[in-house]
Design an enzyme around this catalytic site. Structure first.
Site: not given
Length: 288
Positions: A12-13, A61-63, A126
């Site tokens: 997204q970012l 990242a692992y989100t 997380y």
């Protein structure tokens, strides 16, 4: 001209950074795992050297918060070990580094918006792996580097709460949404613009932690109600408690972030979450 490496560029970012970057006079290298495996230290070192990178923005990242509970090794590799590699190589190559972190480093038990030096106490794998990533970066003592903690990120890209609510709002007559978790949504486009505006001015002697979300406060229930209202959807949103919707990972009940530090340091004006939601929906063609 600065040469900027953006990792996690398909998220997204990263996607918002790619779109906004056209208005900024820098040279960008947008990579995702297919172009650059950030869990491979030598691959990062080679990429940075070959392309003469002088700035790294780590959006990777692992989100998958719930999946991380049973996939700790991969979450740690991406959220922790990779950050250590990036920080080490940034120091070797005299690069600036912007690293994105999360409100999940806190336990959500606060009574006022979290400031940067509040005690951390993550309640999920997380959150734990993201905090280890922060600590790894701080341990490297990298100058010209920042950690930006954010919350409740959404955009027109990828999977997120706004897109889920829009889909379910068209499919269902009513929908239960949690009302006892409060925080502030963050429009990824706003955060991307803030990062691009900050980059030329990052000149700190040691790593600084900042908080960034949109302004204001709401629950997930309030957020969902505003999405339905703005998109003119007739789906009824019903408030439910967290205990009625159990998940593998514990979510913070309170995720408000105090943004005074970043606003003062970089003269940022941050939009209210409702204003940004409407902007996102217009961009998506969903506001009616």
């Amino acid at each position: 001209m600065p040469k900027i490496l953006v990792t996690g560029a398909n998220g997204q970012l990263g996607s918002e950074l790619r779109e906004l970057s056209r208005s900024y006079t820098h040279t960008y290298f947008f990579t995702d795992k297919e172009e650059l495996d950030i869990t491979d230290e030598e691959a990062i070192r080679s990429y940075v050297k070959q392309n003469a990178i002088d700035t790294i923005v780590n959006c990777a990242a692992y989100t998958a918060v719930d999946k991380a509970q049973s996939d700790e090794a991969l979450a740690d590799a991406i959220n922790h070990q990779a950050v250590q590699y990036l920080a080490t190589i940034a120091k070797e190559s005299h690069c600036k580094l912007v690293h994105i972190s999360t409100d999940y480093v806190f336990d959500g038990e606060n009574y006022r918006p979290y400031v940067e030096d509040d005690a951390t106490n993550p309640q999920s794998v997380y959150g734990q792996t993201k905090l280890l990533g922060e600590k790894a970066l701080l341990h490297v003592r990298l100058p010209h580097s920042v950690i930006i903690r954010t919350s409740w990120v959404y955009s027109r890209y990828g999977a997120n709460f706004v897109k889920t609510m829009l889909r379910l709002g068209k499919e269902k007559e009513s929908l239960g949404v949690i009302f006892d978790q409060v925080g502030t949504p963050t429009y990824a486009r706003d955060l991307a613009k803030a990062i691009l505006d900050m980059l030329p001015h990052i000149d700190n002697a040691q790593t600084q932690i900042y908080h960034y979300s949109n302004e204001g406060v709401c629950s997930w229930y309030d957020f969902a109600k505003e999405i339905m209202k703005s998109a003119k959807l007739t789906c009824k949103v019903v408030p439910i408690e967290t205990v009625s919707y159990p998940t593998p990972a514990k979510r913070p009940h309170y995720s408000l972030l105090n943004k005074s530090k970043i606003k003062q340091a970089y003269a940022l004006e941050i939009p209210h979450w409702q204003e940004s939601l409407h902007a996102c929906l217009r961009h998506m063609g969903e506001e009616r």
